[in-house]
Design an enzyme around this catalytic site. Structure first.
Site, PDB file in Angstrom:
ATOM      1  N   TYR A 103       0.860  -1.190   0.000  1.00 43.16           N
ATOM      2  CA  TYR A 103       0.000   0.000   0.000  1.00 43.16           C
ATOM      3  C   TYR A 103       0.895   1.239   0.000  1.00 43.16           C
ATOM      4  CZ  TYR A 103      -3.672   3.259   1.528  1.00 43.16           C
ATOM      5  OH  TYR A 103      -4.551   4.301   1.636  1.00 43.16           O
ATOM      6  N   ASP A 143      -2.332  -1.310  -3.957  1.00 43.89           N
ATOM      7  CA  ASP A 143      -2.718   0.048  -4.314  1.00 43.89           C
ATOM      8  C   ASP A 143      -1.432   0.872  -4.386  1.00 43.89           C
ATOM      9  OD1 ASP A 143      -3.648   2.600  -4.542  1.00 43.89           O
ATOM     10  OD2 ASP A 143      -4.932   2.543  -2.760  1.00 43.89           O
ATOM     11  N   HIS A 241     -12.615   0.909  -4.186  1.00 36.89           N
ATOM     12  CA  HIS A 241     -11.781   0.167  -5.125  1.00 36.89           C
ATOM     13  C   HIS A 241     -12.492  -1.124  -5.520  1.00 36.89           C
ATOM     14  CE1 HIS A 241      -7.775   2.249  -4.389  1.00 36.89           C
ATOM     15  NE2 HIS A 241      -8.527   2.729  -3.413  1.00 36.89           N
TER      16      HIS A 241
END
Length: 252
Positions: A103, A143, A241
């Site tokens: 992330y 991500d 998402h």
């Protein structure tokens, strides 16, 4: 998938949906929970070995991995204190394969967070370069908070000066792919436009498919060559998402 809060995703049916995917490894980002808050089911799905990494700051960041196969080793720190304290990395090792849930920081909330993002990128590029030389295969899912090319977001012209589509961020990914030699697996398999993984909660972004592709599976060339059938799941909405998956014909 970026869950935007694993407890919120659970309330929206994520763990009811998950078994039907028959996924071997699941990578989650932005769990937003301390480990003591997510003990037991559904947060440790039956049939999976699960690993959570939380942030020092409660209710912030955090990543997770679920695997049907017991990993040989688990790594949860990369040696960069700022990122490690924010719970941004989890790695499972299976033989010569590493699968990572990553992330990257977002810089959209202000200059101080963009500065944190720059520091992470500065650290992570040589870190990845070194890993590319270790003889292992890597799949880094997560991500990344960067849209690489104009095809990867709807309003590319108006976002050139915004975090997530800055020229320097895109150049960082160029270096990752063109110089270090890693592969954007989804784009190798699917060059169609309007394949997004994130939509703002503002306005009608989801309904109008005004989105960004900022979630990636980035892999070393060996395992990337075995990839097929990428899919972005938009029939359900567990967060801002979308989950997406790719199949690999690879045995570590």
């Amino acid at each position: 998938m970026n869950a935007n809060g694993i407890r919120a995703a659970a309330r929206k049916g994520f763990f009811d949906w998950l078994p039907g995917t028959e996924a071997d490894v699941v990578c989650i980002q932005e769990t937003k929970a301390q480990i003591h808050q997510i003990q037991g089911e559904p947060f440790h799905p039956p049939g999976y070995h699960s690993v959570y990494v939380d942030a020092v700051k409660p209710g912030y960041s955090g990543v997770a991995l679920y695997s049907r196969r017991q990993p040989d080793e688990v790594v949860t720190r990369i040696g960069f204190e700022e990122a490690d304290n924010e719970g941004r990395y989890a790695e499972m090792r299976f033989g010569n394969l590493s699968v990572v849930s990553l992330y990257l920081p977002s810089g959209s909330s202000g200059d101080h967070r963009q500065d944190s993002k720059w520091r992470f990128l500065e650290f992570f590029r040589p870190w990845l370069t070194e890993r590319m030389q270790d003889g292992r295969e890597w799949v880094i899912c997560g991500d990344w908070n960067i849209a690489h090319r104009e095809i990867d977001l709807t309003n590319y012209k108006s976002n050139r000066k915004n975090s997530g589509f800055l020229p320097e961020e895109r150049a960082w990914l160029d270096h990752l792919f063109d110089e270090i030699g890693m592969v954007d697996v989804f784009r190798r398999l699917d060059e169609r436009p309007e394949q997004y993984t994130w939509w703002s909660n503002r306005g009608q972004a989801w309904a109008k498919n005004v989105g960004w592709r900022i979630d990636y599976q980035i892999a070393t060339p060996g395992i990337a060559a075995t990839a097929h059938d990428p899919y972005i799941h938009t029939d359900d909405r567990f967060s801002d998402h979308a989950p997406f998956w790719i199949d690999y014909d690879y045995q570590p």
